[in-house]
Design a protein around this motif. Structure first.
Motif, PDB file in Angstrom:
ATOM      1  N   ASN A 236       6.861   8.547  -2.078  1.00  0.00           N
ATOM      2  CA  ASN A 236       5.492   8.695  -2.367  1.00  0.00           C
ATOM      3  C   ASN A 236       4.510   9.539  -1.238  1.00  0.00           C
ATOM      4  O   ASN A 236       4.896   9.547  -0.269  1.00  0.00           O
ATOM      5  CB  ASN A 236       5.602   7.543  -2.915  1.00  0.00           C
TER       6      ASN A 236
ATOM      7  N   ASP B   1       2.011  14.180  -0.951  1.00  0.00           N
ATOM      8  CA  ASP B   1       0.358  14.824  -1.000  1.00  0.00           C
ATOM      9  C   ASP B   1      -0.284  14.484   0.078  1.00  0.00           C
ATOM     10  O   ASP B   1      -0.947  15.955   0.795  1.00  0.00           O
ATOM     11  CB  ASP B   1      -0.087  15.001  -2.765  1.00  0.00           C
TER      12      ASP B   1
ATOM     13  N   ASN C 188       0.774  -1.143   0.112  1.00  0.00           N
ATOM     14  CA  ASN C 188      -0.360  -0.093  -0.202  1.00  0.00           C
ATOM     15  C   ASN C 188       0.907   1.297   0.183  1.00  0.00           C
ATOM     16  O   ASN C 188       0.045   2.108   0.384  1.00  0.00           O
ATOM     17  CB  ASN C 188      -1.029   0.003   1.504  1.00  0.00           C
ATOM     18  N   CYS C 189       2.182   0.878  -0.409  1.00  0.00           N
ATOM     19  CA  CYS C 189       2.936   2.329  -0.461  1.00  0.00           C
ATOM     20  C   CYS C 189       3.068   3.332  -1.731  1.00  0.00           C
ATOM     21  O   CYS C 189       3.554   3.960  -1.911  1.00  0.00           O
ATOM     22  CB  CYS C 189       4.695   2.570  -0.435  1.00  0.00           C
ATOM     23  N   GLY C 190       1.652   2.654  -3.113  1.00  0.00           N
ATOM     24  CA  GLY C 190       1.920   3.412  -3.723  1.00  0.00           C
ATOM     25  C   GLY C 190       2.646   2.160  -4.983  1.00  0.00           C
ATOM     26  O   GLY C 190       2.930   2.721  -6.206  1.00  0.00           O
ATOM     27  N   LYS C 191       3.214   1.247  -4.823  1.00  0.00           N
ATOM     28  CA  LYS C 191       3.792   1.134  -5.696  1.00  0.00           C
ATOM     29  C   LYS C 191       3.265   0.504  -6.758  1.00  0.00           C
ATOM     30  O   LYS C 191       4.195   0.231  -8.295  1.00  0.00           O
ATOM     31  CB  LYS C 191       4.815  -0.727  -5.128  1.00  0.00           C
ATOM     32  N   THR C 192       2.504  -0.018  -6.797  1.00  0.00           N
ATOM     33  CA  THR C 192       1.756  -0.666  -8.550  1.00  0.00           C
ATOM     34  C   THR C 192       1.948   0.342  -9.467  1.00  0.00           C
ATOM     35  O   THR C 192       1.273   0.759 -10.074  1.00  0.00           O
ATOM     36  CB  THR C 192       0.419  -1.468  -7.940  1.00  0.00           C
ATOM     37  N   THR C 193       0.763   1.260  -8.300  1.00  0.00           N
ATOM     38  CA  THR C 193       1.024   3.031  -8.904  1.00  0.00           C
ATOM     39  C   THR C 193       1.390   3.773 -10.091  1.00  0.00           C
ATOM     40  O   THR C 193       1.512   3.886 -10.965  1.00  0.00           O
ATOM     41  CB  THR C 193      -0.032   3.985  -8.426  1.00  0.00           C
TER      42      THR C 193
ATOM     43  N   ALA D 255       2.762   9.529  -6.873  1.00  0.00           N
ATOM     44  CA  ALA D 255       2.221   8.968  -8.340  1.00  0.00           C
ATOM     45  C   ALA D 255       0.947   8.007  -8.645  1.00  0.00           C
ATOM     46  O   ALA D 255       0.403   8.186 -10.129  1.00  0.00           O
ATOM     47  CB  ALA D 255       2.170   6.832  -7.454  1.00  0.00           C
ATOM     48  N   ARG D 256      -0.074   9.093  -8.238  1.00  0.00           N
ATOM     49  CA  ARG D 256      -1.279   8.718  -8.556  1.00  0.00           C
ATOM     50  C   ARG D 256      -1.547  10.017  -9.435  1.00  0.00           C
ATOM     51  O   ARG D 256      -2.143   9.991 -10.749  1.00  0.00           O
ATOM     52  CB  ARG D 256      -2.415   9.323  -7.473  1.00  0.00           C
TER      53      ARG D 256
HETATM   54  P1  GDP Z   1       0.867  -0.780  -3.810  1.00  0.00           P
HETATM   55  O1  GDP Z   1       0.038  -1.543  -2.700  1.00  0.00           O
HETATM   56  O2  GDP Z   1       2.072  -0.746  -2.647  1.00  0.00           O
HETATM   57  O3  GDP Z   1       0.927  -1.310  -4.291  1.00  0.00           O
HETATM   58  O4  GDP Z   1      -0.177   0.324  -3.631  1.00  0.00           O
HETATM   59  P2  GDP Z   1      -0.937   0.533  -4.804  1.00  0.00           P
HETATM   60  O5  GDP Z   1      -0.260   1.777  -5.756  1.00  0.00           O
HETATM   61  O6  GDP Z   1      -1.869  -0.007  -4.965  1.00  0.00           O
HETATM   62  O7  GDP Z   1      -1.431   2.608  -4.246  1.00  0.00           O
HETATM   63  C1  GDP Z   1      -2.489   2.094  -2.644  1.00  0.00           C
HETATM   64  C2  GDP Z   1      -3.703   3.004  -3.049  1.00  0.00           C
HETATM   65  O8  GDP Z   1      -2.335   4.761  -2.837  1.00  0.00           O
HETATM   66  C3  GDP Z   1      -4.221   3.792  -3.953  1.00  0.00           C
HETATM   67  O9  GDP Z   1      -5.203   3.927  -3.617  1.00  0.00           O
HETATM   68  C4  GDP Z   1      -3.180   4.391  -4.665  1.00  0.00           C
HETATM   69  O10 GDP Z   1      -4.075   4.675  -5.569  1.00  0.00           O
HETATM   70  C5  GDP Z   1      -3.272   5.191  -3.670  1.00  0.00           C
HETATM   71  N1  GDP Z   1      -1.907   6.288  -4.357  1.00  0.00           N
HETATM   72  C6  GDP Z   1      -0.487   5.317  -4.603  1.00  0.00           C
HETATM   73  N2  GDP Z   1       0.085   6.842  -4.630  1.00  0.00           N
HETATM   74  C7  GDP Z   1      -0.129   8.252  -4.387  1.00  0.00           C
HETATM   75  C8  GDP Z   1      -0.136   9.076  -4.206  1.00  0.00           C
HETATM   76  O11 GDP Z   1       1.267   9.573  -4.771  1.00  0.00           O
HETATM   77  N3  GDP Z   1      -0.924  10.073  -3.434  1.00  0.00           N
HETATM   78  C9  GDP Z   1      -1.292   9.349  -2.524  1.00  0.00           C
HETATM   79  N4  GDP Z   1      -2.634  10.585  -2.288  1.00  0.00           N
HETATM   80  N5  GDP Z   1      -2.381   8.528  -2.890  1.00  0.00           N
HETATM   81  C10 GDP Z   1      -1.840   7.500  -3.201  1.00  0.00           C
END
Ligand code: GDP
Ligand code: MG
Length: 739
Positions: A119, A122, A16-21, A149-150
């Motif tokens: 990441n 914001d 949930n750190c935004g890796k996939t995004t 990332a978003r």
């Molecule tokens: P992963 O588990 O590391 O792959 O995380 P995800 O890419 O699935 O992202 C987890 C959540 O964080 C999602 O709801 C994204 O939309 C959100 N997210 C990712 N990057 C950012 C960012 O830079 N800012 C914000 N506010 N949300 C983000």
């Protein structure tokens, strides 16, 4: 231009750190998903063309650590050492930096070049968190790039920084962290030995191997054994020596010390304004002050017990009145139906199967609501996290983990939870053994479905002692769960424990709206369950308790006795309404009639499928003090614990005459000659401990990944319940209680 050079880059970070995004933002459509060879962990790969280079990106599974606690961690680690990517882009959640850097440190200790993607800046900014990027970069000695990332913000810079680092092809340079006076000297010696023997050093830095031996990393120990059994055994012995020493001096073990020092390193890294928290600083200060008292070694647990007691006091004191309204309402409804419908199967189905069944579950809605409200309050204020924190030490001694506490609490550890989400909550546990031990013992907790049964039995046999009894039962459920966990972890799930990673969120004043929403969500789940599954199962069990019907000959026998009696009744009394008769103490002939009716109903239940099973096991269950009708209810409880009370209701309402229809189940049981305080208590404990309900069983099978554990859970829990109930009942009789 044509990409000539290809660089392999791994993306690593916590879940949930935004890796996939970020991965999607960089690679766009140029990606594909597969599995890592031989296992089901997903492998995502993609590429990005930049300035004549082809950057091949691999999205590693989200992990908190690089120790071999879970499949994900192993996959991430093996990929790094075997595939040797040029560098790792380590994505961290800027609003939760301290925890996220734990993985970063381990990457740095491994020595692989790292670019840090800071990441969610914001989200961090929204929460008033400011990070001094330059200072952080200087202290970590790696490039740090803020990103969102978003929205793709910072993506260009990140790609350029990564490409430049890849091009310069820096060698692996492991970071050295001090682990304190107890570990450092040993670590140095081990490192020297490993280096001189070139033991696994083709893949791992020597110090890293030494650390893994201290952490008792299973994969590493196995690899080591196969490469150089002699040295491996010597290193293991050294590690054991450190372990023993730490146990003796600090009552802890190397992994905990290692984790402590990593966190210490991070805390120091972030000191002096690297991370500033503008909005929360006052609140954080306040929280810290409050924690000094609330998590104090002595006052903390004491306060915790008081708070839990107050939760029961609140729940039971205030819910008795609305519960009695509900009961009266359903009683009146049953009465109404009873007078409207002609005698026979339909009436029995509506009154006994539907109204009494669902009604007894529904009546407890106010109680459940009050309980959920109290729990929501503790949760929303942040106090529950403190409970987990305080109990971590206790849990360790029982072979569990601080995160197990949440699974217990969710399952009903304070009361009124559900083992299904509880079992799912074990996902946060990284060690498979701790996880299994947690999910096998969490169903011992007093879930929301057991509460009404307890409440009913307590009202019948321990009136005016609601809060005290619930408190006692809670302590008992924890004691049994922990004790069983210890046994499981000593026998079928032997293995080391893992360090605790739980942060304490700042205390918050919950909003009324938030509390009401949380309360309502959970209450609604309960109501929906009562209205659907419970209704269906209740009707099913009514059928099991009604069919097969008594043989025609026997029915006729009862009918004949009735007719014989009726003919004795003088014409004038026969026309009087039943109310009048009960008012003047009852007419002896009417009394006899009622007795016959009850006899018939009892004969019917005995003859039914459920009754036959209940009778068949009565020989065994009498050891616990349960007569066959209780067995029927317990049988229903296998399907769903809610059914225990409704089945008892049906079993004891069948054949009651009109006047007694509105008498509550509690009163009925109290007046029944088979029942007394002793077997009521034995039953409470049995219900607390025996096989989890079907929904939980299904969930255990799914979460544990093997049907074997679900079956184990049914047998093991029932056996435990039986042993405890027998001890209580036989012990109580020996002491001359009950009867
Ligand atoms: P992963 O588990 O590391 O792959 O995380 P995800 O890419 O699935 O992202 C987890 C959540 O964080 C999602 O709801 C994204 O939309 C959100 N997210 C990712 N990057 C950012 C960012 O830079 N800012 C914000 N506010 N949300 C983000
Ligand atoms: Mg992901």
């Amino acid at each position: 231009m044509k990409p000539s050079t290809e660089y392999l880059i791994a993306l690593a970070g916590n879940p949930n750190c935004g890796k996939t995004t970020l991965f999607n933002a960089i690679t766009g459509a140029r990606q594909h998903v597969g599995n890592y060879p031989g296992i089901t962990v997903e492998k995502k790969e993609g590429f990005h063309l930049f300035d004549g280079y082809k950057l091949r990106l691999v999205d590693l599974p989200g992990t908190y650590s690089l120790t071999a606690y879970s499949m994900e961690e192993l996959v991430a680690r093996d990929f790094l050492v075997h595939e040797r990517p040029q560098l790792v882009i380590n994505i961290v959640d800027a609003s939760n930096l301290e925890r996220n850097l734990y993985l970063t440190l381990q990457l740095l200790e491994l020595g692989i070049p790292v670019v840090l993607a800071l990441n969610m800046i914001d989200a961090a900014a929204n929460r008033g968190i400011e990070i001094d990027v330059e200072e952080l970069s200087k202290r970590l000695q790696i490039s740090v790039v803020p990103t969102v990332a978003r929205s793709g913000q910072g993506k260009e810079t990140l790609i350029r920084t990564a490409a430049e680092l890849a091009e310069s092809a820096p060698p692996w340079k492991p970071l050295h962290i001090s682990y304190g006076a107890d570990i450092d000297p040993v670590l140095d010696q081990m490192e020297a030995d490993i280096k001189s023997a070139q033991f696994l050093t083709d893949l791992y830095p020597a110090r890293w191997v030494a650390l893994k031996y201290l952490e008792a990393d299973e994969q590493m120990l196995q690899k080591g054994k196969s490469v150089n059994a002699v040295l491996s055994a010597r290193l293991e012995a050294v590690a054991q020596g450190v372990d023993d020493h730490l146990q003796k001096t600090l009552e802890t073990y190397p992994e905990a010390i290692i984790a402590d020092h990593r966190y210490g390193f991070i805390a120091a890294l972030l000191k002096g304004g690297v991370v500033r928290n503008k909005q929360q600083s006052d609140r954080l200060y306040f929280s810290d002050q409050l924690d000094v008292v609330l998590t104090n070694r002595f006052f903390g647990p004491l306060l915790m017990l008081i708070i839990i007691y107050l939760v029961y006091k609140f729940t039971f004191d205030y819910s008795t009145v609305p519960v009695s309204w509900f009961e009266a309402g359903f009683g009146a409804l049953a009465d109404l139906m009873d007078s409207l419908l002609p005698p026979g199967l339909i009436k029995s189905l509506v009154v006994s199967g539907i109204i009494n069944g669902v009604g007894s579950v529904f009546s407890f809605v106010p109680l459940i609501m009050f309980m959920f409200f109290a729990i929501a309050f503790l949760e929303d204020t942040g106090y529950l996290a403190r409970v987990a924190y305080m109990l971590d030490r206790v849990f360790r001694t029982f072979g569990l983990h601080g995160s197990s506490v949440m699974a217990y609490i969710v399952s009903g550890g304070i009361a009124g939870g559900c083992a299904v989400p509880g079992v799912m909550a074990t996902r946060t546990l990284r060690s498979p053994r701790e996880r299994l031990a947690t999910l096998l013992t969490a169903p011992f907790m007093n879930c929301g479905a057991k509460l009404p049964v307890f409440a009913m039995l307590i009202a019948a046999f321990f009136p005016a002692r609601h809060a005290q009894m619930m408190f006692l039962l809670t302590l008992l459920s924890w004691a049994v769960a922990l004790f069983m966990a210890r046994i499981i972890r000593w026998t079928i799930l032997r293995g080391p424990s893992t360090p605790f990673l739980l942060e304490l969120p700042p205390y918050r004043m919950p909003t009324v709206k938030g509390l009401l929403i949380h309360t309502w969500e959970r209450t609604w789940q309960y109501i929906r369950k009562a209205g659907t599954i419970i209704l269906a199962l209740s009707v099913l069990f009514w059928a099991l308790m009604t069919f097969p019907r008594l043989p025609e000959s026997e029915q006729q026998l009862f009918e004949a006795r009735r007719q014989q009696l009726s003919s004795l009744i003088p014409q004038d009394t026969h026309n009087e309404s039943p109310e009048d008769q009960s008012a003047d103490g009852g007419n002896p002939v009417q009394e006899r009639l009622r007795e016959i009716e009850q006899e018939e109903a009892l004969a019917t239940l005995k003859n039914s499928y459920a009754g036959r099973i209940g009778m068949a096991i009565e020989g065994l269950s009498l050891w616990c003090g349960f007569e066959w009708r209780t067995n029927v209810a317990l049988l229903a409880g296998f399907a769903a614990k809610e059914l225990i009370i409704s089945t008892l209701g049906t079993a004891y309402s069948i054949g009651q005459s009109d006047q007694e229809q509105e008498v509550t189940l509690s009163e009925r049981l109290r007046n029944d000659s088979h029942w007394n305080r002793l077997n009521a208590f034995s039953l409470i404990v049995f219900i607390m401990l025996y096989a989890p309900c079907l929904a939980t069983i299904t969930c255990i099978a799914k979460e544990a990944g093997k049907l074997k554990w679900a079956i184990f859970s049914i047998c093991f829990n029932t056996l435990v319940a039986f042993v405890f109930a027998v001890m209580i009942y036989q012990g109580g009789r020996w002491l001359g209680l009950g009867g």
